[in-house]
Design a protein around this motif. Structure first.
Motif, PDB file in Angstrom:
ATOM      1  N   GLY A  29      17.560  -1.097  13.977  1.00 40.76           N
ATOM      2  CA  GLY A  29      17.404  -2.479  14.412  1.00 40.76           C
ATOM      3  C   GLY A  29      16.098  -2.745  15.121  1.00 40.76           C
ATOM      4  O   GLY A  29      15.524  -3.810  14.996  1.00 40.76           O
ATOM      5  N   SER A  30      15.607  -1.749  15.889  1.00 38.66           N
ATOM      6  CA  SER A  30      14.343  -1.919  16.601  1.00 38.66           C
ATOM      7  C   SER A  30      13.822  -0.550  17.032  1.00 38.66           C
ATOM      8  O   SER A  30      14.539   0.454  16.972  1.00 38.66           O
ATOM      9  N   ALA A  31      12.572  -0.526  17.458  1.00 40.43           N
ATOM     10  CA  ALA A  31      11.965   0.713  17.954  1.00 40.43           C
ATOM     11  C   ALA A  31      10.709   0.365  18.730  1.00 40.43           C
ATOM     12  O   ALA A  31      10.082  -0.674  18.476  1.00 40.43           O
ATOM     13  N   THR A  32      10.325   1.209  19.673  1.00 40.22           N
ATOM     14  CA  THR A  32       9.079   1.001  20.398  1.00 40.22           C
ATOM     15  C   THR A  32       7.959   1.750  19.691  1.00 40.22           C
ATOM     16  O   THR A  32       8.206   2.741  18.987  1.00 40.22           O
ATOM     17  N   ILE A  47       0.003   3.950  14.695  1.00 40.84           N
ATOM     18  CA  ILE A  47       1.314   3.305  14.584  1.00 40.84           C
ATOM     19  C   ILE A  47       1.169   1.788  14.557  1.00 40.84           C
ATOM     20  O   ILE A  47       1.826   1.100  13.762  1.00 40.84           O
ATOM     21  N   HIS A  48       0.312   1.254  15.395  1.00 42.73           N
ATOM     22  CA  HIS A  48       0.132  -0.205  15.411  1.00 42.73           C
ATOM     23  C   HIS A  48      -0.457  -0.704  14.095  1.00 42.73           C
ATOM     24  O   HIS A  48      -0.101  -1.803  13.633  1.00 42.73           O
ATOM     25  N   GLY A  65       5.057  -4.041  22.577  1.00 38.28           N
ATOM     26  CA  GLY A  65       5.515  -2.672  22.755  1.00 38.28           C
ATOM     27  C   GLY A  65       6.328  -2.106  21.624  1.00 38.28           C
ATOM     28  O   GLY A  65       6.698  -0.933  21.651  1.00 38.28           O
ATOM     29  N   GLY A  66       6.626  -2.915  20.590  1.00 41.19           N
ATOM     30  CA  GLY A  66       7.436  -2.368  19.511  1.00 41.19           C
ATOM     31  C   GLY A  66       7.676  -3.340  18.377  1.00 41.19           C
ATOM     32  O   GLY A  66       6.951  -4.321  18.221  1.00 41.19           O
ATOM     33  N   VAL A  67       8.719  -3.048  17.591  1.00 38.13           N
ATOM     34  CA  VAL A  67       9.071  -3.887  16.435  1.00 38.13           C
ATOM     35  C   VAL A  67      10.578  -4.031  16.349  1.00 38.13           C
ATOM     36  O   VAL A  67      11.333  -3.231  16.901  1.00 38.13           O
ATOM     37  N   THR A  68      11.009  -5.055  15.623  1.00 37.05           N
ATOM     38  CA  THR A  68      12.430  -5.271  15.412  1.00 37.05           C
ATOM     39  C   THR A  68      12.666  -5.759  13.994  1.00 37.05           C
ATOM     40  O   THR A  68      11.804  -6.407  13.398  1.00 37.05           O
ATOM     41  N   ALA A  69      13.848  -5.429  13.473  1.00 35.31           N
ATOM     42  CA  ALA A  69      14.288  -5.962  12.184  1.00 35.31           C
ATOM     43  C   ALA A  69      15.365  -7.012  12.385  1.00 35.31           C
ATOM     44  O   ALA A  69      15.848  -7.604  11.433  1.00 35.31           O
ATOM     45  N   GLN A  70      15.750  -7.231  13.634  1.00 34.95           N
ATOM     46  CA  GLN A  70      16.852  -8.133  13.935  1.00 34.95           C
ATOM     47  C   GLN A  70      16.402  -9.589  13.892  1.00 34.95           C
ATOM     48  O   GLN A  70      15.242  -9.895  14.142  1.00 34.95           O
ATOM     49  N   PRO A  71      17.327 -10.495  13.572  1.00 34.68           N
ATOM     50  CA  PRO A  71      16.963 -11.914  13.503  1.00 34.68           C
ATOM     51  C   PRO A  71      16.770 -12.516  14.885  1.00 34.68           C
ATOM     52  O   PRO A  71      17.254 -11.980  15.884  1.00 34.68           O
TER      53      PRO A  71
END
Length: 278
Positions: A29-32, A47-48, A65-71
């Motif tokens: 769902g997400s990660a830093t 990574i960026h 600080g990270g990414v998400t796949a969540q809506p």
């Protein structure tokens, strides 16, 4: 993680590493960025760059600080993430939806993963003959070789984020048709309205609802009482709402107050399949 796995990941090229990052974020769902840099044994700068590319592809969204796949209320999730979520609820809703389909009907399915569950069941060939109209590539691929189903694929501009065809040409294709029933889903339902995060999706959904004699909204309980940016239509545009049995009493009371007819669909291991009155 073992050193051998770490070493293998360190040796990956950008494309393979981005695919592995995508798989992890879609699963979790997400990660830093720091977590990903450590896992893949590369610098934060690398990574960026990977995350910028995945965001460009519509797989993930970056946040500080990270990414998400969540809506969110503004962004829809990637279809691959949506395929993994709320599966028991979507299965229960799809089973109930089948009771509203009869042989000889023309059925319109939007590009939601909820309607994909209907397509999976139609593939069994137990309700034929049938005409199925859809802009969802996942459903098109699923039903393309099914005997007894006349498949009509709606063209348009291909959107990889949704795995569907959208745009003006898709809207015009929908407007040229008249179907018996449209099954559609939206990202949020609140205060007597259905909402979606993305404007170009809204125009297609509205056209679909205008082209059907009967409209059925498929909604898992997590979408009730939730916000999204664009108002699609009032719930009064739907003849029926199908929701899973995870819906709270307050959420169902809101549907009652807006005189929305609904059926509560029992997931395996719970629920009583109760129906709500108008």
């Amino acid at each position: 993680m073992s050193s051998s796995n770490t070493g293998a990941q360190q040796g990956q090229g950008p494309a393979a590493r981005q695919a592995a990052i995508s798989e992890q974020v879609l699963a979790d769902g997400s990660a830093t960025a720091a977590e990903l840099a450590e896992r893949f044994g590369v610098s934060l700068m690398t990574i960026h760059r990977d995350l910028d590319e995945l965001e460009r592809q519509g797989v993930v969204r970056k946040f500080r600080g990270g990414v998400t796949a969540q809506p969110s209320g503004v962004f829809e999730s990637n279809v691959q993430y949506r395929l993994k979520t709320m599966r028991p609820a979507k299965a229960a809703i799809a089973e109930q939806a089948l009771t509203h389909i009869e042989p000889g009907m023309a059925v319109l399915l939007d590009d939601s993963t909820s309607t994909l569950e209907i397509a999976r069941r139609l593939r069994l060939g137990e309700i034929t003959p049938l005409t199925v109209v859809t802009n969802f590539l996942e459903a098109i691929n699923l039903l393309s070789d099914q005997r007894g189903i006349h498949l009509m694929a709606l063209g348009g501009d291909y959107d990889p984020l949704h795995s569907s065809f959208l745009g003006v040409s898709c809207v015009e294709a929908v407007q040229s048709l008249r179907v018996d029933v449209c099954f559609a889903s939206t990202s949020a339902v609140q205060g007597g309205y259905a909402y979606h995060q993305e404007q170009h999706i809204v125009s297609v959904k509205r056209a679909m609802l205008d082209s059907a004699a009967r409209n059925v909204l498929l909604i898992d309980h997590t979408k009730l009482g939730r916000d999204a940016l664009h108002r699609v239509v009032p719930l009064s545009r739907f003849d029926l709402v199908l929701v899973d049995d995870g819906a709270s009493a307050d959420a169902l009371r809101d549907l009652d107050e807006h005189k929305v007819p609904y059926e509560v669909c029992a997931t395996k291991g719970g629920g009583d399949g109760r129906a709500g009155a108008t």
